[in-house]
Design an enzyme around this catalytic site. Structure first.
Site, PDB file in Angstrom:
ATOM      1  N   ALA A   1       0.843  -1.199   0.000  1.00  0.00           N
ATOM      2  CA  ALA A   1       0.000   0.000   0.000  1.00  0.00           C
ATOM      3  C   ALA A   1       0.877   1.247   0.000  1.00  0.00           C
ATOM      4  CB  ALA A   1      -0.904  -0.014   1.229  1.00  0.00           C
ATOM      5  N   CYS A   2       0.263   2.355  -0.354  1.00  0.00           N
ATOM      6  CA  CYS A   2       0.922   3.655  -0.367  1.00  0.00           C
ATOM      7  C   CYS A   2       1.519   3.925   1.013  1.00  0.00           C
ATOM      8  CB  CYS A   2      -0.118   4.709  -0.727  1.00  0.00           C
ATOM      9  SG  CYS A   2       0.543   6.367  -0.843  1.00  0.00           S
ATOM     10  N   PRO A   3       2.689   4.408   1.118  1.00  0.00           N
ATOM     11  CA  PRO A   3       3.622   4.931   0.125  1.00  0.00           C
ATOM     12  C   PRO A   3       4.730   3.958  -0.262  1.00  0.00           C
ATOM     13  CG  PRO A   3       4.352   5.658   2.262  1.00  0.00           C
ATOM     14  CD  PRO A   3       3.119   4.794   2.479  1.00  0.00           C
TER      15      PRO A   3
END
Length: 108
Positions: free
Chosen positions: A18-20
């Site tokens: 997932a981000c980042p």
């Protein structure tokens, strides 16, 4: 199926992250690569599209291509010299300019 085939020097598989994290893994890989090298990144995070476009523009690298196939986002980034990026942000000192040119293998 239309597969884009591009030459690349290093590949980062950030699928499932997932981000980042996809962007951080790409940044770490780019930091260890010589100027002119191409990084291929595989990610499944939909927000990575916005992240990679902004990162390339802000960091002074080139986003050569991006594709989406079966929910996998693929990016090809070329590590560019930060000289043009730095010049756009602030004037370079003589020492910084000499260092940037030396990185690119150019003479003064």
């Amino acid at each position: 199926m239309n597969k884009t085939v591009r030459q690349h020097d290093v590949e980062v598989d950030a699928q499932g992250l997932a981000c980042p994290m996809p962007l951080l893994k790409a940044k770490l890989a780019l930091n260890s690569m010589p100027i002119g090298s191409v990084l291929k990144v595989l990610a499944t995070d939909a927000g990575s599209q916005r992240d990679f476009r902004s990162f390339a523009r802000l960091a002074g690298h080139s986003l050569l291509d991006e594709t989406v196939e079966q929910a996998v986002f693929t990016y090809w980034l070329r590590k560019d010299c930060c000289l043009r990026f730095l010049q756009a942000r602030r004037p370079l000192t003589k020492l910084a300019r000499r260092s940037a040119l030396r990185q690119r293998g150019q003479q003064l």
